[in-house]
Design a protein around this motif. Structure first.
Motif, short mmCIF file in Angstrom:
data_model
loop_
_atom_site.label_atom_id
_atom_site.label_comp_id
_atom_site.label_asym_id
_atom_site.label_seq_id
_atom_site.Cartn_x
_atom_site.Cartn_y
_atom_site.Cartn_z
N ALA A 179 0.82 -1.21 0.00
CA ALA A 179 0.00 0.00 0.00
C ALA A 179 0.86 1.26 0.00
CB ALA A 179 -0.94 -0.01 1.21
N VAL A 180 1.89 1.28 0.83
CA VAL A 180 2.76 2.45 0.91
C VAL A 180 3.45 2.70 -0.43
CG1 VAL A 180 4.90 3.32 1.97
CG2 VAL A 180 3.10 2.36 3.41
N THR A 181 3.96 1.64 -1.06
CA THR A 181 4.66 1.83 -2.33
C THR A 181 3.72 2.29 -3.44
OG1 THR A 181 4.46 -0.47 -3.05
CG2 THR A 181 6.43 0.11 -1.78
N CYS A 182 2.43 1.97 -3.31
CA CYS A 182 1.46 2.36 -4.34
C CYS A 182 0.69 3.63 -3.99
CB CYS A 182 0.47 1.21 -4.56
SG CYS A 182 1.22 -0.23 -5.31
N GLY A 183 0.88 4.14 -2.79
CA GLY A 183 0.21 5.37 -2.40
C GLY A 183 -1.27 5.20 -2.08
N VAL A 184 -1.64 4.03 -1.58
CA VAL A 184 -3.03 3.78 -1.18
C VAL A 184 -3.05 3.22 0.25
CG1 VAL A 184 -3.81 3.36 -3.55
CG2 VAL A 184 -3.01 1.43 -2.17
#
Length: 67
Positions: A20-25
């Motif tokens: 989630a953090v790497t995808c911005g969600v």
């Protein structure tokens, strides 16, 4: 739409939170996608494929309704 995000993510020893953090969600978004409750935007699908070091067509498989 069937997806293999959970399988690929787990094979990389990556948590939902990390993805989630790497995808911005949010982690909840990743959870909803993995459980077929939400189809991601095209932009998010590409972010997921980059983060999971694969291609969009390996993450998602279109399946038609049986109707």
């Amino acid at each position: 739409m069937k997806n293999y995000i959970k399988d690929i993510r787990r094979s990389m020893n990556m948590s939902q939170e990390q993805l989630a953090v790497t995808c911005g969600v949010t982690r909840q978004t990743i959870n909803a996608i993995e459980n077929d409750k939400y189809d991601p935007t095209l932009s998010l699908a590409f972010k997921l494929s980059i983060s999971l070091q694969t291609t969009v067509d390996k993450l998602f498989v279109f399946k038609e309704d049986a109707n």
